[in-house]
Design an enzyme around this catalytic site. Structure first.
Site, mmCIF file in Angstrom:
data_model
loop_
_atom_site.group_PDB
_atom_site.id
_atom_site.type_symbol
_atom_site.label_atom_id
_atom_site.label_comp_id
_atom_site.label_asym_id
_atom_site.label_seq_id
_atom_site.Cartn_x
_atom_site.Cartn_y
_atom_site.Cartn_z
ATOM 1 N N TYR A 197 -40.411 -70.945 76.508
ATOM 2 C CA TYR A 197 -40.676 -71.482 75.175
ATOM 3 C C TYR A 197 -41.965 -72.284 75.183
ATOM 4 O O TYR A 197 -42.421 -72.765 76.232
ATOM 5 C CB TYR A 197 -39.512 -72.342 74.670
ATOM 6 C CG TYR A 197 -39.332 -73.666 75.379
ATOM 7 C CD1 TYR A 197 -39.975 -74.824 74.925
ATOM 8 C CD2 TYR A 197 -38.508 -73.780 76.492
ATOM 9 C CE1 TYR A 197 -39.812 -76.044 75.563
ATOM 10 C CE2 TYR A 197 -38.330 -74.991 77.131
ATOM 11 C CZ TYR A 197 -38.978 -76.122 76.667
ATOM 12 O OH TYR A 197 -38.818 -77.332 77.302
ATOM 13 N N CYS A 198 -42.570 -72.414 74.010
ATOM 14 C CA CYS A 198 -43.758 -73.250 73.821
ATOM 15 C C CYS A 198 -43.742 -73.745 72.377
ATOM 16 O O CYS A 198 -42.727 -73.634 71.693
ATOM 17 C CB CYS A 198 -45.040 -72.483 74.158
ATOM 18 S SG CYS A 198 -45.259 -70.961 73.221
ATOM 19 N N THR A 199 -44.833 -74.300 71.905
ATOM 20 C CA THR A 199 -44.838 -74.948 70.589
ATOM 21 C C THR A 199 -44.585 -73.965 69.448
ATOM 22 O O THR A 199 -43.690 -74.155 68.629
ATOM 23 C CB THR A 199 -46.177 -75.670 70.353
ATOM 24 O OG1 THR A 199 -46.425 -76.561 71.431
ATOM 25 C CG2 THR A 199 -46.140 -76.460 69.055
#
Length: 349
Positions: A197-199
């Site tokens: 996951y990331c922003t």
């Protein structure tokens, strides 16, 4: 025809705070072929400047990556104009979780070699062979499974203030550094199921392809990133498994997801998750500072920076030399973990 901002920062901020209308903060990205990035950039600037849009947008031959503030009354027309461009049709839009309308104060559109500075050789692996996209609910349901590895693909200063429960959060300064750290750290786990996951999702596109290139068998990624997850979980009235605050790359520097504060002031250790840049422009390091320390140090990260900030102009060269001796190229002295460890006693992690 205006293609660049002509006003200084102080004037732009003054104008922003004098506005009497609301703004909506959005973000979006897409990997898509853009044959002439400069012309595409100039067309977007003219169109979005006329609509009084602000934001930070990167355009490259490989696509577009944007974080923007759009006047709410113009949002519908803005989205329609985007849809009229083949490269931007049916663009998935992510809306800010906490939006005070003050996320940006000017419009900046830059042509870059890539829409994310990943430092990767795209010819060395298949960048289109990405991981499986998981919806927010699919991702949510799998967090906590002991057989599954959850990996945060953001930098250390982002995960420090918020992350998913049980996530692996590498102590990396850059995405390029982190992606190799993950491959090395998990080299014995290539058969395990991995959730990235990331922003907003853009970094996971490259990261998932890179991991698959290195032999990881079951790579998955959160579609739309933390921003989309927070919106969906709120809509479904589920308890968030993301704890703390989501770091964002605009003037807000973060938006609370769970309401919890999991980080600490780098100076005194009080519970705090507010990032700021050292007021001393010779330093300007990004760090966490509570209101009490902000008052004591006048927004600086140390007594040395506070002293340097008030030094007479004729003495400032001496401070520049001192900072360069201690930290090397001060242009790189921004968010790096190594510099923070030297500057602060990070015993409150």
């Amino acid at each position: 025809m205006q293609l660049y901002n002509k006003y200084n920062k102080e004037e732009l901020i003054k104008r922003l705070h004098e506005e009497t209308f609301e703004r909506t903060t959005i973000s979006f990205y897409r990997y898509v072929r853009i044959d002439d990035p400069q012309s595409f950039r100039d067309e977007l600037y003219q169109e979005w400047f006329q609509s009084n849009c602000f934001g930070r947008i990167y355009v490259a031959r490989e696509g577009i990556n944007a974080q923007m503030s759009v006047p709410s009354q113009h949002l519908g027309n803005f989205l329609q104009c985007m849809n009229n461009r083949p490269e931007l049709q049916e663009m998935p839009i992510k809306y800010a979780v906490e939006d005070n309308g003050k996320s940006f104060y000017k419009l900046t559109i830059k042509v870059r070699p890539k829409i994310v500075a990943d430092g990767l050789d795209d010819q060395a692996f298949d960048v289109t062979n990405v991981g499986r996209h998981l919806s927010a609910t699919e991702f949510h349901e799998q967090i906590g499974n002991p057989e599954i590895l959850v990996v945060d693909m953001r930098n250390h200063y982002e995960s420090e203030i918020g992350h998913f429960e049980g996530a692996i959060c590498p102590e990396a300064d850059t995405f390029r550094e982190e992606i190799d750290m993950v491959v090395d750290q998990l080299k014995e786990e290539k058969e395990r199921k991995i959730l990235l996951y990331c922003t907003g999702g853009v970094r996971c596109e490259k990261a998932s392809a890179y991991l698959k290139h290195h032999g990881f068998q079951d790579v998955n990624q959160l579609h739309g990133g933390i921003i989309e997850y927070a919106q969906q979980i709120k809509r479904l009235n589920l308890k968030s498994k993301f704890v703390g605050k989501n770091f964002v790359f605009d003037d807000r520097l973060g938006e609370s997801i769970s309401g919890e504060v999991i980080a600490h002031c780098h100076q005194c250790g009080r519970k705090c998750d507010t990032h700021t840049n050292c007021t001393n422009n010779l330093c300007h390091i990004l760090f966490i500072q509570c209101p009490e320390c902000a008052a004591q140090y006048e927004g600086c990260c140390s007594d040395e920076c506070k002293t340097a900030m008030h030094a007479p102009a004729e003495e400032r060269d001496l401070y520049v030399q001192a900072f360069q001796r201690k930290f090397g190229n001060r242009k790189a002295f921004r968010k790096g973990l190594a510099q923070k460890i030297e500057q602060f006693d990070l015993r409150y992690e």
